[in-house]
Design a protein around this motif. Structure first.
Motif, mmCIF file in Angstrom:
data_model
loop_
_atom_site.group_PDB
_atom_site.id
_atom_site.type_symbol
_atom_site.label_atom_id
_atom_site.label_comp_id
_atom_site.label_asym_id
_atom_site.label_seq_id
_atom_site.Cartn_x
_atom_site.Cartn_y
_atom_site.Cartn_z
ATOM 1 N N ILE C 256 0.877 -2.453 -5.980
ATOM 2 C CA ILE C 256 -0.522 -2.288 -6.357
ATOM 3 C C ILE C 256 -0.827 -3.105 -7.606
ATOM 4 N N GLN C 257 0.091 -3.043 -8.564
ATOM 5 C CA GLN C 257 -0.168 -3.776 -9.805
ATOM 6 C C GLN C 257 -0.220 -5.278 -9.563
ATOM 7 N N ALA C 258 0.666 -5.768 -8.695
ATOM 8 C CA ALA C 258 0.658 -7.211 -8.411
ATOM 9 C C ALA C 258 -0.642 -7.600 -7.711
ATOM 10 N N VAL C 259 -1.044 -6.777 -6.749
ATOM 11 C CA VAL C 259 -2.265 -7.088 -5.999
ATOM 12 C C VAL C 259 -3.481 -7.035 -6.928
ATOM 13 N N GLU C 260 -3.513 -6.027 -7.753
ATOM 14 C CA GLU C 260 -4.679 -5.858 -8.619
ATOM 15 C C GLU C 260 -4.795 -6.969 -9.660
ATOM 16 N N ALA C 261 -3.686 -7.666 -9.925
ATOM 17 C CA ALA C 261 -3.747 -8.776 -10.877
ATOM 18 C C ALA C 261 -4.142 -10.071 -10.185
ATOM 19 N N SER C 262 -4.341 -10.037 -8.858
ATOM 20 C CA SER C 262 -4.550 -11.276 -8.102
ATOM 21 C C SER C 262 -6.002 -11.430 -7.666
#
Lengths: 461, 402, 485
Positions: C256-262
């Motif tokens: 989730i954190q990776a996606v939300e940073a993208s």
């Protein structure tokens, strides 16, 4: 081969961000054209990494060709989940490549004249365009064009230089119409005043119509975007500093720096990225950041600041059916997609239709259309079919490079579609709104029959 | 059982339970029915060793669906190998021995709250192994598509007695080649299916059965097309001609609220459902069990859905005496035959022009049951050659003499 | 210098249809799994079935190994080139040949990108159901080679259920037209057998695919959990209760954190330990009914919030975020190992917990995002291929995960295929006899084992048949030219 550490030839750490997922492939114009992995963003990053890790020589001609084949449209950035900043990597790789290969003397000379002399200097630019105009009118161009080899056709197809009357610089200050709601500056640009003086005028006129006084920035001409995109980072940095200095002086009466309104998507995208360009020069970092925050694309600013009672309106016959083609450096470079559409929708009497694949590059890509004319045309080709499908009468853009590419392409094929900048539509609509302060016309624009070259392909049996 | 019929190795002789024709136009042969997997392996191994040819079967009720074997020495039935080796209701999977009848399988699934495809006619007379060997889908393929889609894995005995498996018991799995897709529908020419794992589906909480008569085929077809376009998940949908009348029949099944809603949508075209829930299932089963394919002689035709009307017309089925059942969304037709197999076989070419295939089951006629395959037959022959070079699984029964 | 057969290929395919330059060949050395690399001798980019057939005839004559490649997004090394081999890329075969809105079928060239088919049939209110997460890039031909899945395969089934016909070019250039879409095949189900054969049976050049009507209603639910275990248990409960949403996905916190940073930021709650993403499709009543059934179950397992996507845009963003998850991991480490194991859906929590433990023991960074409804786990392990020790630990972790799944009744791959990456593990799952049978079937298609050799079936399993046939003296001119440099 360059003696430098190959890791300095590219942004090595940035290449590691790419996880090879391939989501960029389908968006890439050169991959669409060739189906060749090396001509895709993922492939080019792989090549860059290969250079950095010593598997490919820094002066490998194929590597260089792939760098130059890229249009730097940055469509890949819009879809990259890993947030790879491909445009920036490309600028660095091209810059290093420029230092590691020896170009033919004619090309080196042309680059020196173009990037070093003409672009940054308004007088030389004017003189060059005068010369081009003369060559076009006198037929001289036809005779000398063959000397330019592969670029002959591109040169001949170059849009006609507008008459002198359309090549006036903007007034130093243009007042707001009615009550002044604020003051802004505009970037007049290098090529804009010469080829698109009317767009600059329309920009100022629209700003004026929504209550903003505009000021220009004296003799400042070039932001350095073309330099950066084409591997001339030193030149780009010098011009960036010039630009920052020139605009720092433009403040409101109480000393607040004025917004900088840019009607050329490529320039706007670049100016917003000055902080990155100057990241390694600490004394410039803060100034670059402060400056880039002041930069707004024309559509971005107008959409955000037009007053509620601004009611632009056109007679349905003025533009007919209108479609909008996203300039890459607006949609991918600045992630600005909605404002231009909102503004078009706001113009009463305008019939707006979406252009399929509007975020795909038109092949102009700064000076790419001059450097690689046949690739540029090949990239452009499918755009024509998309345009034909919309049955639009007018194509709206927001960038001079795209504007010229469409002009040339439509000229070549004879498709009867007019190309205008968004500012021209808004200025005209503001003008018509003023001249007919009556009830808005009730009837919707009629379907205008326009001869079509391409019918959409029938694919359903 | 007559011992004089047997002249085989002891492992085979020991399991002879009677005689059976491997095809109505072939002589009676010993029927061998091993009781365990090991016995089955021993039987196949013995045949391999002794150069015998065998015809695998379940209960042997559909041996007429193929061509007669070129040469066969005995019939090998998996009927004694029945039961369930695994049932995971909470995972929606079941592993079944090949001799299990479809009736037993469906009852077991039902007890776990599931529906099991295929829903074929006369499920007490059909084994899972037989149905899979024939690649036989049921009336429920309108919803669930062909049965081969839901075979998760298989264990088979190959011609040399090797036991080999493919797939597994998982609803999703791409490990290794889908050999079970090859065995499904191979008519027992490549291997004997011993066990298969199937995917299960939620059993309907509620059902509804529609039947409406139409004045003409065209009207009936139009009605089924209309209801097929609705946002309704038909469990079964067919056009039936019996006693000179065309009827559209449809079966809904699912959650209570959904079925209530769906029957409201269907009502305008097919009227009120004539049966609900258990009665609906009964009606559906009755129609299924009276399908033309339960007659001794019948034909199956398949084409693209848009060509159903053309095919019906080409075969002159609108008004004829034949019993016909058509699944319009699947574009599969079944029709009963009455000694006219040769005449139908003569229409192969005109059917082929419509992209339609024809399978004839006419045990009393020498009309070829299957269409002639194209150049892909060479590949099929290579598959047969690699898996059964010796012809342990009697040749000549399937397409192109496989 | 130049082998005559290369000149023949050049004449056949034209200058843009053949890649010979070593630098341009370089990016072809890996597909989506960059741990496995080998530079091909040549890459061919044909445009038609006819060209593929004629090229394969030449390669057959010259006994050159062939690896087919779609977009190179596969994650098992299915398109990794082989020694002395030529890559046939389908990237320029991407035409929609026929859309039949009445019979709901599409005939397309194999290099068409998955999403482009759904876009092409969208105006008829139809769509193509299998939606691998890489659907923006992966080709339909590649999907068929691997029998790919995707979130919505929970309801609609893997690729194989949507393939109605194929045109296949065999290793010797023979063209098999198996493209007439009929309910049952005539003879053996060659199409069904071909799907998932990982490029080892031939090259599919044209595909006839099933299209489905777009569902009348779609509801997207996001259930937010404070533990990954609870999200897994909730999924098992949904399956047990016989609910039929279209997709059931789980994303953990790191994902989730990776996606939300993208660029695919979709509004997933960054503090949640896990989310359950569900699509429910069908008629309005059906959807409402299913949602009503699901919500209490999910809450009973401790979902702290259940959100419904309010707009089509929000819905699209949630799914785009899910599908960009693999790429978004680029933010966490340079490389990502994506395991692809399947387990019975009653054992989700147990296996997910094992993967977490293994990663912890091996000091690896694990993000998990998977097709929970299908029991198809994707433990994603971040690594840097330049760190040899880390690579070793990653591969060990992968092996351990596969062993545990096999013990739990699971399998090695749910949608990525076996390829090179999981080849040795085939011996853990299958017996020698099972594998030898696969060999025999493969040899019926490709007697010389020249198509994608050295993949899927461990060499040992095939020893009793034949030795590999490629001879080094056939090394291509391109290879020699490179060696001389």
């Amino acid at each position: 081969m360059s003696l430098a550490d190959p890791k300095t030839l590219v942004e090595y750490t940035a290449t590691l961000d790419c996880i090879h997922c391939g989501l960029c492939l389908r968006t890439c114009p050169t991959f669409q054209l060739t189906g060749n992995e090396a001509s895709s963003p993922r492939g080019r990053i792989y090549l860059m990494r290969g250079v950095a890790e010593g598997q490919i020589a820094g002066d490998d001609p194929t590597y260089h060709d792939e760098l130059e084949f890229c249009l730097v449209c940055r469509n890949c950035e819009s879809v990259c989940p890993a947030g790879v900043r491909f445009g920036e990597m490309m600028e660095v790789a091209r810059d290093r490549a420029a230092n590691s290969v020896k170009r033919p003397w004619s090309e080196a000379l042309a680059r020196w004249i173009g990037f070093g002399l003409v672009l940054p200097n308004r007088a030389l630019m004017r003189w060059s365009i005068d010369l081009l105009g003369f060559a076009q009118r006198s037929g001289l161009l036809r005779r000398v064009a063959p000397l330019f080899g592969a670029r002959k056709d591109a040169l001949l197809a170059f849009p006609a230089v507008p008459p002198k009357s359309e090549r006036e610089l903007l007034p130093i200050r243009t007042p707001a119409r009615g009550e002044e709601r604020g003051e802004v500056t505009v970037l007049e640009g290098c090529v804009m005043p010469e080829m698109f003086g009317r767009v600059n005028l329309a920009t100022v006129e629209t700003l004026s119509a929504i209550g903003f006084a505009t000021r220009t920035c004296g003799s400042h001409a070039c932001c350095g975007a073309l330099h950066a995109h084409n591997g001339e980072l030193d030149g780009a940095r010098a011009l960036a500093k010039n630009t920052i200095v020139a605009f720092e002086g433009l403040t409101s009466s109480d000393g607040v720096p004025l917004p900088v309104i840019v009607n050329s998507a490529g320039c706007g995208a670049h100016m917003k990225e000055y902080p990155r360009l100057l990241a390694e020069e600490p004394e410039w970092r803060a100034r670059a950041q402060a400056f880039s925050k002041r930069v707004f694309d024309f559509s971005e600013f107008v959409a955000a600041h037009a007053p509620a009672d601004w009611a632009p309106r056109v007679d349905p016959g003025t533009f007919g059916r209108v479609t909008y083609d996203d300039p890459c450096h607006l949609c991918h470079g600045q992630q600005i997609r909605k404002p231009p559409r909102e503004l078009l929708k706001r113009v009463h009497g305008l019939q707006h239709v979406e252009l399929p694949h509007s975020e795909q590059c038109c092949g102009s890509a700064g000076i790419y259309s001059m450097l690689r004319p046949s690739d540029s045309n090949a990239v452009f080709e499918p755009k024509l079919a998309d345009l034909a499908e919309t049955r639009a009468d007018t194509l709206v853009t927001a960038n001079p490079g795209c504007h010229m590419q469409w002009d040339m392409g439509l000229d070549r094929t004879g498709l009867d579609v007019r190309v205008v900048h968004l500012a021209e539509v808004l200025a005209e609509a503001s003008r018509q709104a003023r001249s007919t302060p009556t009830e808005p016309s009730k009837h919707e624009p009629a379907e205008l029959a326009t001869p079509r070259l391409h019918e959409p392909k029938a694919e359903v049996r | 059982m007559s011992a004089s019929l047997t002249r085989f190795a002891p492992e085979l002789d020991a399991r002879v339970v009677g005689t059976l024709r491997p095809h109505p136009r072939y002589a009676e042969l010993p029927l061998v029915a091993p009781r365990t997997r090991d016995e089955l392996v021993a039987c196949v191994r013995a045949a391999h060793r002794d150069g015998l040819a065998l015809v695998p079967c379940g209960l042997g009720s559909k041996l007429a669906w193929t061509q007669p074997p070129a040469r066969a020495d005995f019939v090998l039935s998996v009927r004694e190998l029945s039961g369930f080796t695994a049932h995971e209701p909470d995972d929606g999977t079941i592993s079944v021995l090949a001799g299990t009848t479809l009736a037993d399988l469906r009852a077991k699934a039902r007890a776990g709250g599931h529906w099991c495809t295929p829903d074929v006619p006369q499920p007490t007379r059909a084994t899972l192994g037989g149905a899979l060997a024939l690649g036989r889908s049921g009336s429920d393929r309108t919803r669930y598509a062909p049965v081969r889609n839901h075979v998760l894995g298989m264990s088979v005995v190959l011609a040399d007695g090797t036991v080999a498996k493919s797939g597994g018991k998982l609803v999703k799995n791409v490990t290794g080649y889908d050999l079970h897709r090859l065995y499904t529908g191979s008519h027992g020419t490549l291997a004997v299916i011993v066990e298969a794992a199937l995917r299960l589906f939620p059993a309907p909480e509620s059902e509804a059965w529609f039947e409406r008569e139409f004045a003409s085929f065209a009207d009936a077809l139009a009605a089924t097309r209309t209801v097929a376009e609705l946002p309704v998940r038909w469990l079964a949908l067919s056009l039936v001609r019996a006693r000179g009348r065309w009827r559209a029949c449809g079966r809904l099944g699912g959650k209570h609220a959904v079925v209530e809603h769906e029957l409201g949508l269907v009502r305008a075209t097919l009227g009120e459902p004539i049966a609900r829930d258990a009665n609906a299932a009964e009606r559906a089963d009755a129609l299924r069990d009276a399908a033309p394919s339960t007659r001794p002689s019948f034909a199956r035709v398949a084409c693209r859905p848009s060509r159903v009307a053309e095919v019906v017309h080409a075969l002159d089925l609108e008004h004829g005496a034949a019993e016909v059942a058509i699944e319009p969304t699947i574009a599969a037709l079944e029709l009963s035959l009455a000694g006219d197999a040769r005449a139908l076989a003569a229409r192969r070419e005109s059917l082929a022009k419509l992209g339609a295939s024809l399978h004839l089951v006419a045990p009393d006629s020498d009309a070829a049951p299957f269409d002639s395959p194209g150049p892909e037959l060479a590949l099929m022959q290579r598959l047969k050659q690699r898996l059964d070079p010796q012809g342990v699984f009697a040749r000549g029964r399937f397409v192109g003499g496989l | 210098m130049d082998a005559p057969w290369i000149a023949e290929l050049r004449a056949l395919l034209g200058p843009r249809g053949i890649v010979e330059d070593p630098t341009r060949l370089f990016p072809y050395e890996a597909d989506g799994i960059v741990l496995l690399r080998r530079r091909p001798e040549l890459v061919l980019l044909p445009r038609t079935t006819e060209q593929v057939s004629r090229a394969l005839k030449i390669l057959h004559r010259e006994r050159v190994p062939v690896v087919a490649r779609g977009a190179g997004t596969g994650l098992s090394g299915g398109a990794t080139p082989v020694e002395g081999g030529v890559v046939v890329s389908l990237a320029r075969m991407r035409d929609v040949l026929e859309l039949d809105a009445v019979d709901r079928t599409a005939r397309v060239q194999a290099g068409l990108v998955n999403i482009d088919l759904s876009l092409a049939c969208s105006k008829h209110q139809l769509f193509y159901a299998p939606d691998p997460s890489s659907q923006q890039a992966c080709t339909l031909g590649g999907n068929i080679a691997e029998n790919s899945g995707g979130p919505h395969c929970f309801r609609y089934g893997n690729t194989t259920q949507h393939v109605l016909g194929l045109v296949i070019v065999l290793e010797d250039g023979t063209v098999l037209d198996l493209s007439e879409p009929r309910v049952d095949p005539l003879g053996y189900d060659l199409v069904g057998l071909f799907v998932g054969s990982e490029g080892m049976f031939g090259i599919a050049t044209e595909l006839v695919l099933k299209l489905l009507p777009k569902p009348a209603t779609t509801e997207t639910l996001l259930a937010i959990f404070e533990s990954l275990d609870a999200a897994c248990d909730a999924t098992s409960d949904l399956i047990r209760a016989r609910h039929e949403p279209s997709a059931i996905e789980i994303l953990d916190k790191l994902t989730i954190q990776a996606v939300e940073a993208s660029v695919y930021a979709a509004g997933y709650p960054k503090t949640a330990e896990a989310v359950l993403l569900l699509d429910i499709e069908g008629s309005e009543v059906e959807v409402a009914n299913t949602v009503a059934g699901i919500e209490p179950l999910v809450r009973a397992r401790g979902a702290i919030e259940v959100r419904t996507a309010k707009t089509e845009l929000e819905r699209k963003q949630l799914w785009a975020g899910r599908k960009g998850a693999f790429g978004a991991m680029g933010r966490i480490a340079p490389d990502l190992y994506v395991a692809d194991v399947c387990v019975p859906r009653t054992k989700l929590r147990e296996l997910v917990a094992h993967t977490t433990r293994i990663a912890r023991e091996k000091n690896l960074k694990l993000a998990t995002v998977f097709h929970a409804g299908d029991g198809n786990l994707h433990p994603n392990i971040a690594y840097d291929r330049r760190d040899a020790d880390e690579v070793r630990r990653v591969l060990e972790a992968g092996d351990e995960i596969m062993h545990l799944c096999i013990e739990a009744g699971g399998s090695l791959s749910g949608e990525h295929g076996v390829g090179l990456e999981k080849m040795k593990a085939m011996e853990w799952l299958f017996t020698r006899e099972d594998l030898a049978t696969m060999c025999r079937v493969r040899e019926a298609w490709d007697p010389d084992r020249r198509m994608n050799p050295g993949k899927l079936i461990p060499i040992r399993a095939c020893l009793e048949t034949k030795q590999a046939v490629f001879r080094p003296e056939h090394a291509t001119g391109a290879a020699k030219a490179r060696d001389e440099r």
